[in-house]
Design a protein around this motif. Structure first.
Motif, short mmCIF file in Angstrom:
data_model
loop_
_atom_site.label_atom_id
_atom_site.label_comp_id
_atom_site.label_asym_id
_atom_site.label_seq_id
_atom_site.Cartn_x
_atom_site.Cartn_y
_atom_site.Cartn_z
N TYR A 40 0.82 -1.21 0.00
CA TYR A 40 0.00 0.00 0.00
C TYR A 40 0.86 1.26 0.00
N GLY A 41 1.87 1.27 -0.84
CA GLY A 41 2.72 2.44 -0.98
C GLY A 41 3.76 2.59 0.10
N GLY A 42 3.81 1.66 1.05
CA GLY A 42 4.78 1.75 2.14
C GLY A 42 5.45 0.41 2.39
N GLN A 43 5.86 0.20 3.64
CA GLN A 43 6.56 -1.01 4.02
C GLN A 43 5.97 -1.59 5.31
N ALA A 94 4.67 1.45 7.78
CA ALA A 94 5.27 2.77 7.56
C ALA A 94 4.80 3.33 6.22
N SER A 95 4.29 4.57 6.26
CA SER A 95 3.89 5.32 5.05
C SER A 95 2.87 4.55 4.21
N LEU A 96 1.89 3.98 4.87
CA LEU A 96 0.90 3.17 4.17
C LEU A 96 -0.31 4.01 3.75
N ASP A 97 -0.89 3.64 2.63
CA ASP A 97 -2.15 4.19 2.17
C ASP A 97 -3.25 3.57 3.03
N LEU A 98 -3.70 4.32 4.03
CA LEU A 98 -4.62 3.76 5.02
C LEU A 98 -5.97 3.40 4.40
N GLY A 103 -13.18 -3.61 4.97
CA GLY A 103 -14.26 -3.08 4.16
C GLY A 103 -14.59 -1.63 4.47
N TYR A 104 -13.78 -0.93 5.26
CA TYR A 104 -14.03 0.46 5.63
C TYR A 104 -13.05 1.33 4.84
N ASP A 105 -13.57 2.30 4.07
CA ASP A 105 -12.71 3.08 3.19
C ASP A 105 -12.92 4.59 3.32
N ARG A 106 -13.36 5.07 4.49
CA ARG A 106 -13.72 6.48 4.63
C ARG A 106 -12.57 7.35 5.11
N VAL A 107 -11.45 6.76 5.50
CA VAL A 107 -10.30 7.54 5.92
C VAL A 107 -9.28 7.52 4.79
N VAL A 108 -9.00 8.70 4.23
CA VAL A 108 -8.06 8.83 3.12
C VAL A 108 -6.83 9.56 3.64
N ALA A 109 -5.73 8.81 3.81
CA ALA A 109 -4.52 9.42 4.35
C ALA A 109 -3.37 8.43 4.23
N THR A 110 -2.17 8.96 4.40
CA THR A 110 -0.96 8.15 4.46
C THR A 110 -0.35 8.33 5.84
N GLY A 111 0.06 7.21 6.44
CA GLY A 111 0.61 7.34 7.79
C GLY A 111 1.28 6.09 8.29
N ARG A 124 -1.53 14.60 6.21
CA ARG A 124 -2.66 15.28 5.61
C ARG A 124 -3.61 14.28 4.95
N GLY A 125 -4.92 14.48 5.16
CA GLY A 125 -5.89 13.57 4.58
C GLY A 125 -7.31 14.06 4.78
N GLU A 126 -8.26 13.15 4.71
CA GLU A 126 -9.66 13.52 4.88
C GLU A 126 -10.47 12.32 5.35
N VAL A 127 -11.55 12.64 6.06
CA VAL A 127 -12.54 11.65 6.46
C VAL A 127 -13.77 11.87 5.60
#
Length: 667
Positions: free
Chosen positions: A413-416, A438-442, A451-459, A489-492
């Motif tokens: 997911y973009g991280g490790q 680390a640095s994952l596309d949450l 199955g939950y996809d409402r948090v858009v962020a990397t962390g 930085r991201g969004e709910v």
């Protein structure tokens, strides 16, 4: 097979020697003579009951009644090594006149064969271990049935309706074959031989075909060319190369189709469960160069393993151990897919494929106890139950039903991802791990996992967990652990908190609503499947928020309270604060502004202000009375109580001084 051939041919020759005596000597005496000679040669008692009947037409031969051969004297089983309801032996008369023995047929009717290996490795079919030919009890081929002085061949030896039991007390298992029909052909002792066998293992059909090179060399345990094939249920194995039996050695090409592991397990006396999707549920094959070195070790070089749509190549070593064998190897794979989570796979995916809850299907990990292992796996990508990982390098260590996967490299997911994951099958099932993301596309991670996809962020996410149970549902309901989450930085998505606060209207909910933030962080604990958080902090352009609450991982529900403050001043003061309650199933959460708590907090604040005002008036009155009545000024850093005590002490000192002055003045 060597021991069957030896005592079968020896028995045939001994019976044949008695043919010439049958016309003059009673059958009982012939049977006694044959039994005595067999015991002298092997150290085992041969019992022939009933008549030994010669036959001159249509072929020369002999028929016996029930026959048995005693097992080793140390064997725990009371059953004979071999017993049958009768033997039928046919001899080629013309070959006999020419000076050789050609056995056209040797048939055993419903034989029962019981073989045993003791914990020290002694084998009951090793006649040399019981008694040598010279009575010294030596071992080796010299102590087994000696070769007949007359050349002997065996056109066809047949077993009908037999059973074979192999009791291996060293490995603590029993291998059983029933309804055995077998045919062995040795046209020339110096030439090839064939064996064909069919039977049932735990009710599943078994078939074996074997063709060997020089029989006399093979019977002596030496290496000869050998091809073999075995079929049991839906599994099949074939070997083409060379092999010998003293010790057991082999070298050649192996082709294995393991499409029916339970049937193969029944044959070898072990319990093998059918693998899941991606692990060989629909297809499981293995090919490579097989080597057995005589010590019990098995080596497979240039191996290619296909499990459903996955292909792995590499080298594998299987070595014997004290309690179980150990598999060591290095495997390189193409893209690996294990369980897609679709309905065809039984709904194993933990996300949207199972909207009503976690799967309660029992997870069978009995295969973990079959062997120990140390395997290195390298793959460009891995998909597990719908969770997609990138380039992966892991070390899997299996010890006494406990598998530890050490993640040496795993892109995801973009991280490790680093850490380890444990599956423990000792006395039930438990899973645990120490994982650092680390640095994952949450959003992508949560979508695939829950199955939950409402948090858009990397962390970053640190997670420690342990769950116990025989199903995904039981494990999730028992989870214990802790962790920390930090997002950039991201969004709910699904709600606009700033608009809710500005309008005090909870209607700003829907797919077109969102709350942007600059950062989000918090820690959590997990107890009995419930995740608790008390220190969530969210910073956004138009608001800040603190949060606390619970996420029931077992029941997949939310009970969370967020305290956002919108339109705050530059220094963070002021603004509008209305608690936001988030409850219900996490697939469809409910959002509600807690206006009641605002009114309650306002009343509590007014009550505190009124109490403070009353306290201030009382303090001012006390200060006035201290000043007017006692002449005491309250210092800025002095409490009223301290001032009152000081005033009392000063008044007492003044009164004491006045009384002393009056007394001294009177004198």
């Amino acid at each position: 097979m060597r021991w069957i051939i030896r005592f079968g041919v020896g028995l045939a020759v001994l019976v044949l020697l008695g043919l010439g005596l049958l016309a003059m000597v009673p059958a009982e005496r012939v049977a006694a003579a044959v039994s005595a000679e067999f015991e002298s040669m092997t150290g085992r008692k041969l019992t022939l009951t009933g008549e030994v009947t010669p036959r001159l037409w249509p072929s020369l031969g002999v028929t016996t009644g029930p026959v048995s051969i005693a097992n080793a004297d140390w064997a725990e089983t009371e059953a004979p090594l071999f017993q049958a309801e009768g033997l039928v032996i046919d001899i080629n008369y013309g070959a006999l006149l020419g000076g050789s023995v050609q056995i056209e047929g040797l048939t055993a009717d419903r034989p029962q064969i019981v073989l045993e290996r003791d914990p020290d490795g002694r084998e009951s079919w090793d006649f040399g271990a019981a008694s040598g030919a010279d009575g010294t009890g030596g071992t080796g081929d010299a102590a087994v049935v000696p070769a007949a002085a007359t050349p002997v061949t065996l056109d066809k030896a047949t077993i009908t309706g037999g059973s074979i039991r192999f009791i291996d007390r060293q490995a603590d298992r029993v291998i059983a074959l029933d309804a055995v029909d077998a045919t062995l052909a040795i046209p020339d002792l110096a030439g090839p031989f064939t064996l064909a066998l069919t039977g049932l293992a735990s009710g599943k059909p078994v078939a074996m075909d074997l063709t060997g090179g020089v029989f006399s060399a093979f019977a002596a345990g030496r290496v000869v060319p050998l091809t073999a094939s075995l079929t049991t249920g839906g599994s099949s194995l074939s070997f083409d190369g060379r092999a010998g039996t003293a010790p057991l050695v082999a070298e050649g090409a192996l082709v294995a189709d393991l499409g029916d592991l339970p049937a193969l397990g029944a044959l070898i006396g072990s319990t093998l469960a059918a693998p899941g999707p991606g692990l060989g549920r629909d297809r499981l094959t293995a090919t490579g160069d097989l080597t057995l070195d005589g010590t019990g070790a098995v080596f497979l070089r240039g191996a290619t393993i296909v499990a459903d749509g996955n292909q792995l190549t590499g080298d594998l070593d299987l070595r014997p151990g004290e309690a179980r064998p150990k598999l060591v190897g290095q495997l390189t794979a193409g893209p690996v897919v294990i369980g897609t989570g679709s309905a065809e796979d039984g709904g194993t995916r933990t996300g949207s494929a199972a909207p009503d809850g976690w799967s309660e299907d029992e997870i069978d990990v009995s295969a973990l106890g079959a062997l120990d292992a140390e395997l290195v796996l390298v793959a460009p990508s891995v998909s597990v139950g719908g969770m997609t990982l990138g380039e992966t390098r892991v070390l899997v260590t299996l010890d006494r039903s406990r598998a530890v996967t050490e993640i040496r490299q795993m892109a995801a997911y973009g991280g490790q991802i680093t850490g380890e994951f444990v599956v423990n099958g000792r006395g039930g099932l438990s899973v645990g791990g120490k994982l650092d993301f680390a640095s994952l596309d949450l959003q992508a991670l949560l979508r695939d996992v829950s199955g939950y996809d409402r948090v858009v962020a990397t962390g970053d996410l640190d997670l420690r967990f342990l769950g116990v149970g025989n199903s995904v549902a039981a494990i999730m309901q028992s989870l214990e652990g802790e962790g920390a989450l930090e997002l950039g930085r991201g969004e709910v998505r699904g709600l606009d908190i700033a608009a809710m606060l500005q309008t005090l209207d909870p209607a700003y909910i829907g797919d077109d609503q969102k709350t942007a933030f600059d950062g989000l962080a918090g820690t959590f604990t997990i107890a009995e499947g419930v995740l608790s958080n008390r220190d969530l902090k969210l910073v956004a352009p138009q608001l800040t928020a603190a949060g606390a609450g619970e996420v029931d991982l077992g029941d997949r529900t939310l009970d969370y309270r967020l305290r956002p403050t919108a339109l705050a001043a530059a220094d963070g003061s002021g603004g509008v604060m209305v608690p936001l309650l988030i409850t219900g199933p996490w697939a469809e959460p409910r959002f509600r502004l807690d206006l009641e708590s605002i009114a309650r907090e306002k009343m509590e604040a007014e009550a505190r202000a009124a109490a403070a005002e009353v306290e201030a008036r009382a303090k001012a009155e006390l200060e006035r009375r201290l000043k007017e009545e006692l002449g005491v000024e309250v210092a800025p850093d002095e409490s009223l109580g301290d001032a009152a005590v000081r005033g009392a002490e000063e008044a007492l000192e003044d009164e004491t001084r006045r009384l002393l002055e009056d007394i001294l003045g009177n004198d």
